[in-house]
Design a protein around this motif. Structure first.
Motif, PDB file in Angstrom:
ATOM      1  N   PHE A 125       1.078  -1.182  -0.137  1.00 21.37           N
ATOM      2  CA  PHE A 125      -0.047   0.112  -0.136  1.00 21.37           C
ATOM      3  C   PHE A 125       0.974   1.168  -0.102  1.00 21.37           C
ATOM      4  O   PHE A 125       2.078   1.164   0.331  1.00 21.37           O
ATOM      5  N   GLY A 126       0.417   2.250  -0.286  1.00 24.05           N
ATOM      6  CA  GLY A 126       1.482   3.425  -0.301  1.00 24.05           C
ATOM      7  C   GLY A 126       0.389   4.755  -0.704  1.00 24.05           C
ATOM      8  O   GLY A 126      -0.652   4.909  -0.615  1.00 24.05           O
ATOM      9  N   VAL A 127       1.471   5.676  -0.935  1.00 23.45           N
ATOM     10  CA  VAL A 127       0.875   7.158  -1.050  1.00 23.45           C
ATOM     11  C   VAL A 127       1.871   7.763  -2.170  1.00 23.45           C
ATOM     12  O   VAL A 127       3.048   7.570  -1.989  1.00 23.45           O
ATOM     13  N   ARG A 128       1.191   8.929  -2.888  1.00 24.85           N
ATOM     14  CA  ARG A 128       1.872   9.738  -3.493  1.00 24.85           C
ATOM     15  C   ARG A 128       2.139  11.029  -2.859  1.00 24.85           C
ATOM     16  O   ARG A 128       1.147  11.513  -2.156  1.00 24.85           O
ATOM     17  N   ASP A 153       6.506  10.904 -14.459  1.00 22.27           N
ATOM     18  CA  ASP A 153       5.931  12.134 -14.511  1.00 22.27           C
ATOM     19  C   ASP A 153       6.700  13.018 -13.265  1.00 22.27           C
ATOM     20  O   ASP A 153       6.526  14.313 -13.315  1.00 22.27           O
ATOM     21  N   GLY A 154       7.731  12.729 -12.845  1.00 23.19           N
ATOM     22  CA  GLY A 154       8.799  13.449 -11.783  1.00 23.19           C
ATOM     23  C   GLY A 154       7.992  13.428 -10.417  1.00 23.19           C
ATOM     24  O   GLY A 154       8.603  13.869  -9.464  1.00 23.19           O
ATOM     25  N   GLY A 155       6.767  12.860 -10.131  1.00 20.82           N
ATOM     26  CA  GLY A 155       6.259  12.614  -8.853  1.00 20.82           C
ATOM     27  C   GLY A 155       6.862  11.558  -8.141  1.00 20.82           C
ATOM     28  O   GLY A 155       7.658  10.973  -8.514  1.00 20.82           O
ATOM     29  N   VAL A 156       6.578  11.647  -6.810  1.00 22.44           N
ATOM     30  CA  VAL A 156       7.292  10.905  -5.788  1.00 22.44           C
ATOM     31  C   VAL A 156       6.161   9.888  -5.253  1.00 22.44           C
ATOM     32  O   VAL A 156       5.117  10.412  -4.785  1.00 22.44           O
ATOM     33  N   SER A 157       6.414   8.576  -5.153  1.00 22.17           N
ATOM     34  CA  SER A 157       5.432   7.658  -4.363  1.00 22.17           C
ATOM     35  C   SER A 157       6.214   6.946  -3.448  1.00 22.17           C
ATOM     36  O   SER A 157       7.440   6.893  -3.335  1.00 22.17           O
ATOM     37  N   VAL A 158       5.455   6.649  -2.109  1.00 18.44           N
ATOM     38  CA  VAL A 158       6.197   5.984  -1.020  1.00 18.44           C
ATOM     39  C   VAL A 158       5.075   4.771  -0.845  1.00 18.44           C
ATOM     40  O   VAL A 158       4.065   4.655  -0.656  1.00 18.44           O
TER      41      VAL A 158
END
Length: 129
Positions: A4-7, A87-92
């Protein structure tokens, strides 16, 4: 699902710092830090976006799990993945301890897995704050 995660709306480096801080607040230490981007570049000459796997461990829960099943180390630590998207965004993303520790056939393991998941949920939620 096994994770599971989040941007997050921060840079990759800031995400590493923030997730490390939030993990510490929940009693986790980072046992390993695998820089996949650097490893692929050094070993294969492959360029890719930042991608790091943090091996997080809560000593109290690890002790309990090891006492239940000494082979549990094959499923530890809890991996936390921080990656830069196309797209340069970050996900954890977080390994789901309920899914992974569900492989262990012992009646006490689900309670440990649920407690670890609760803390990791708070880490995830803290990244958005």
């Amino acid at each position: 699902m096994y994770g599971f995660g989040v941007r997050v709306s921060m840079t990759f480096d800031d995400a590493i710092l923030k997730v490390s801080h939030c993990l510490k607040e929940e009693g986790f230490g980072i046992l390993s830090d695998i820089d996949v981007q650097a490893t692929l570049k050094a070993r294969l000459g492959v360029d890719r976006r930042p991608y790091r796997i943090l091996g997080a461990c809560n000593p109290s829960f690890a002790r309990q799990a090891i006492e239940i099943d000494p082979d549990i180390g094959l499923l530890l630590p809890c991996n936390v993945l921080v990656r830069e998207e196309d797209d340069g965004g970050v996900s954890v993303s977080f390994m789901d301890p309920i899914s992974v520790l569900g492989l262990v056939d012992h009646p006490d393991m689900p309670a440990i897995a649920a407690a670890v998941r609760e803390r990791l949920d708070r880490v995830r939620d803290g990244l958005s704050a």
